[in-house]
Design a protein around this motif. Structure first.
Motif, PDB file in Angstrom:
ATOM      1  N   GLY A 110       0.825  -1.199   0.000  1.00  0.00           N
ATOM      2  CA  GLY A 110       0.000   0.000   0.000  1.00  0.00           C
ATOM      3  C   GLY A 110       0.862   1.252   0.000  1.00  0.00           C
ATOM      4  N   PRO A 111       0.237   2.435  -0.041  1.00  0.00           N
ATOM      5  CA  PRO A 111       0.993   3.691  -0.116  1.00  0.00           C
ATOM      6  C   PRO A 111       1.633   4.075   1.210  1.00  0.00           C
ATOM      7  N   PHE A 112       2.773   4.742   1.122  1.00  0.00           N
ATOM      8  CA  PHE A 112       3.377   5.390   2.290  1.00  0.00           C
ATOM      9  C   PHE A 112       3.216   6.887   2.064  1.00  0.00           C
ATOM     10  N   VAL A 113       2.432   7.526   2.923  1.00  0.00           N
ATOM     11  CA  VAL A 113       2.122   8.945   2.779  1.00  0.00           C
ATOM     12  C   VAL A 113       2.677   9.694   3.985  1.00  0.00           C
ATOM     13  N   ALA A 114       3.364  10.804   3.744  1.00  0.00           N
ATOM     14  CA  ALA A 114       3.955  11.580   4.838  1.00  0.00           C
ATOM     15  C   ALA A 114       3.548  13.031   4.716  1.00  0.00           C
ATOM     16  N   ILE A 115       3.309  13.654   5.869  1.00  0.00           N
ATOM     17  CA  ILE A 115       3.012  15.081   5.908  1.00  0.00           C
ATOM     18  C   ILE A 115       3.734  15.701   7.092  1.00  0.00           C
ATOM     19  N   ASN A 116       4.343  16.868   6.877  1.00  0.00           N
ATOM     20  CA  ASN A 116       5.014  17.598   7.948  1.00  0.00           C
ATOM     21  C   ASN A 116       4.005  18.554   8.563  1.00  0.00           C
ATOM     22  N   CYS A 117       3.572  18.237   9.771  1.00  0.00           N
ATOM     23  CA  CYS A 117       2.523  19.021  10.424  1.00  0.00           C
ATOM     24  C   CYS A 117       2.984  20.416  10.818  1.00  0.00           C
ATOM     25  N   GLY A 118       4.290  20.642  10.829  1.00  0.00           N
ATOM     26  CA  GLY A 118       4.789  21.960  11.206  1.00  0.00           C
ATOM     27  C   GLY A 118       5.096  22.847  10.022  1.00  0.00           C
ATOM     28  N   ALA A 119       4.904  22.338   8.808  1.00  0.00           N
ATOM     29  CA  ALA A 119       5.304  23.087   7.613  1.00  0.00           C
ATOM     30  C   ALA A 119       4.137  23.796   6.931  1.00  0.00           C
ATOM     31  N   LEU A 120       2.892  23.571   7.425  1.00  0.00           N
ATOM     32  CA  LEU A 120       1.716  24.134   6.761  1.00  0.00           C
ATOM     33  C   LEU A 120       0.926  25.015   7.726  1.00  0.00           C
ATOM     34  N   PRO A 121       0.281  26.073   7.224  1.00  0.00           N
ATOM     35  CA  PRO A 121      -0.637  26.863   8.055  1.00  0.00           C
ATOM     36  C   PRO A 121      -1.780  25.992   8.556  1.00  0.00           C
ATOM     37  N   ASP A 122      -2.428  26.427   9.639  1.00  0.00           N
ATOM     38  CA  ASP A 122      -3.444  25.607  10.288  1.00  0.00           C
ATOM     39  C   ASP A 122      -4.550  25.161   9.332  1.00  0.00           C
ATOM     40  N   ASN A 123      -5.120  26.116   8.578  1.00  0.00           N
ATOM     41  CA  ASN A 123      -6.255  25.768   7.713  1.00  0.00           C
ATOM     42  C   ASN A 123      -5.842  24.847   6.572  1.00  0.00           C
ATOM     43  N   ALA A 160      -6.087   9.000   1.525  1.00  0.00           N
ATOM     44  CA  ALA A 160      -5.100   8.660   0.495  1.00  0.00           C
ATOM     45  C   ALA A 160      -4.182   7.534   0.953  1.00  0.00           C
ATOM     46  N   ALA A 161      -4.014   7.391   2.280  1.00  0.00           N
ATOM     47  CA  ALA A 161      -3.141   6.345   2.824  1.00  0.00           C
ATOM     48  C   ALA A 161      -3.865   5.027   3.029  1.00  0.00           C
ATOM     49  N   ASN A 162      -5.095   4.905   2.524  1.00  0.00           N
ATOM     50  CA  ASN A 162      -5.865   3.661   2.689  1.00  0.00           C
ATOM     51  C   ASN A 162      -5.050   2.447   2.254  1.00  0.00           C
ATOM     52  N   GLY A 163      -5.022   1.437   3.113  1.00  0.00           N
ATOM     53  CA  GLY A 163      -4.282   0.221   2.799  1.00  0.00           C
ATOM     54  C   GLY A 163      -2.795   0.335   3.066  1.00  0.00           C
ATOM     55  N   GLY A 164      -2.358   1.526   3.505  1.00  0.00           N
ATOM     56  CA  GLY A 164      -0.934   1.749   3.744  1.00  0.00           C
ATOM     57  C   GLY A 164      -0.681   2.430   5.078  1.00  0.00           C
ATOM     58  N   THR A 165       0.264   3.358   5.065  1.00  0.00           N
ATOM     59  CA  THR A 165       0.720   4.005   6.295  1.00  0.00           C
ATOM     60  C   THR A 165       0.744   5.510   6.110  1.00  0.00           C
ATOM     61  N   LEU A 166       0.314   6.239   7.146  1.00  0.00           N
ATOM     62  CA  LEU A 166       0.398   7.700   7.145  1.00  0.00           C
ATOM     63  C   LEU A 166       1.364   8.140   8.231  1.00  0.00           C
ATOM     64  N   LEU A 167       2.391   8.884   7.835  1.00  0.00           N
ATOM     65  CA  LEU A 167       3.343   9.441   8.788  1.00  0.00           C
ATOM     66  C   LEU A 167       2.965  10.881   9.086  1.00  0.00           C
ATOM     67  N   LEU A 168       2.645  11.162  10.348  1.00  0.00           N
ATOM     68  CA  LEU A 168       2.380  12.519  10.816  1.00  0.00           C
ATOM     69  C   LEU A 168       3.678  13.058  11.405  1.00  0.00           C
ATOM     70  N   ASP A 169       4.509  13.630  10.550  1.00  0.00           N
ATOM     71  CA  ASP A 169       5.814  14.116  10.989  1.00  0.00           C
ATOM     72  C   ASP A 169       5.649  15.428  11.750  1.00  0.00           C
ATOM     73  N   GLU A 170       6.498  15.624  12.762  1.00  0.00           N
ATOM     74  CA  GLU A 170       6.440  16.813  13.628  1.00  0.00           C
ATOM     75  C   GLU A 170       5.023  17.013  14.161  1.00  0.00           C
ATOM     76  N   ILE A 171       4.457  15.949  14.712  1.00  0.00           N
ATOM     77  CA  ILE A 171       3.103  15.982  15.244  1.00  0.00           C
ATOM     78  C   ILE A 171       2.989  16.984  16.396  1.00  0.00           C
TER      79      ILE A 171
END
Length: 334
Positions: free
Chosen positions: A72-85, A112-123
């Motif tokens: 499945g997909p490996f999806v990552a997002i940097n929680c500290g790199a985007l504005p709140d909205n 989008a990470a269905n069937g895979g893994t979501l990384l919440l970086d800098e949570i």
């Protein structure tokens, strides 16, 4: 053709994220990798703690590509790199007309990470208001896109990572306690590079080989003086900083990477308090002797399996045999 290419790329990606490709023979790193190996096949949520540049995303990828979700997909997002909205819309998605500019429906990363893994970086950088919505989504395993009243189920393994002290943030009220416990099912603490100095020679040589390969250039050895200074430096930026350092040295050097090619702050580093390890510092061991000890330790850890030891060390099997023969000859002469 596209199907075959997709399968090939997935195999290549999985190979690149195998444990053997994570450089380091120190007990600190091997302890982390043993834990990763145990938890990868599970569905448990994982919280990875470590300084910036210490390899948190690399560990997250290793968990994913050694799990039952590896296809499945490996999806990552940097929680500290985007504005709140924007962070909220990226995580949960939105429907057409939810806000100005929302001209079509968009699926959020949890889906989008269905069937895979979501990384919440800098949570730890997630704003308080969004923490509430994220907690609810993780509890119910469903999300409500912005502008919609209908919830949509998702099936993704959650891995969170942070360089913050989340327990301290919980006590100060900066991070929700219930979200912390939801994420902290299994925690992995990554040691900083200065906490595993014995890995520095292996990592430095790995980056030197990698850069040479990427540029189609001959490999350049690292001088003993430069290597000693690399070991002495504290690496506040950890592995990421070292890679940049070796890349700089490679660009400035001719035939070898020496002291002159290292960044000024690395050249100015004083001798490490702990040295490569406590015993090495007290005995004033040479770099060659330190290398000998780590090679023998790695061979012992691999139960005498030389091919596996060579792979763990990042050297050719013939090189390992040559070094072992030299060590054996040295003992006989003594």
């Amino acid at each position: 053709r596209l199907y075959a290419e997709n399968r090939y790329l997935r195999r290549e990606l999985k190979q690149r994220n195998r444990f053997e490709n994570m450089i380091g023979a120190s007990d600190a790193l091997q302890s982390v990798l043993r834990l990763v190996e145990k938890i990868a096949p599970t569905e448990s949520t994982v919280l990875i703690l470590g300084e910036s540049g210490s390899g948190k995303e690399l560990i997250a990828r290793a968990i994913h590509y050694n799990s039952n979700r590896s296809e499945g997909p490996f999806v990552a997002i940097n929680c500290g790199a985007l504005p709140d909205n924007l962070l909220e819309s990226e995580l949960f998605g939105y429907v057409k007309g939810a806000f100005t500019g929302a001209s079509s429906n968009k699926r959020g990363l949890l889906q989008a990470a269905n069937g895979g893994t979501l990384l919440l970086d800098e949570i730890g950088e997630t704003p308080a208001g969004l923490q509430v919505k994220l907690l609810r989504a993780l509890q119910e395993r469903s999300v409500t896109p912005l502008g919609s009243t209908n919830s949509v189920a998702f099936d993704a393994r959650i891995i969170a990572a942070t360089n913050r002290d989340l327990e301290a943030d919980v006590k100060s009220g900066r991070f929700r306690e219930d979200l912390f416990y939801r994420l902290n099912v299994i925690s992995i603490s990554l040691p900083p590079l200065r906490g595993r100095r014995e890995d520095i020679p292996l990592i430095a040589r790995h980056f030197a080989r990698k850069i040479a390969h990427e540029r189609g250039a001959p490999e350049k050895p690292i001088t003993q003086e430069a290597m000693t200074q690399l070991i002495n430096y504290d690496w506040p930026g950890n592995v990421r900083e070292m890679e940049n350092c070796i890349e700089r040295a490679f660009a400035l050097s001719d035939a070898e990477l020496g002291l002159a090619e290292l960044p000024p702050n690395v050249r100015a580093a004083s001798v490490a308090i702990n040295g490569v390890d406590g015993e090495s510092a007290r005995l004033g061991l040479t770099l060659e002797e330190v290398e000998r000890r780590y090679i023998l330790q790695t061979l012992q850890r691999e139960e005498g399996d030389k091919p596996r030891a060579a792979k763990a060390l990042g050297i050719d099997l013939s090189t390992l045999y040559r070094k072992l023969n030299r060590y054996h000859s040295g003992r006989n002469q003594e």
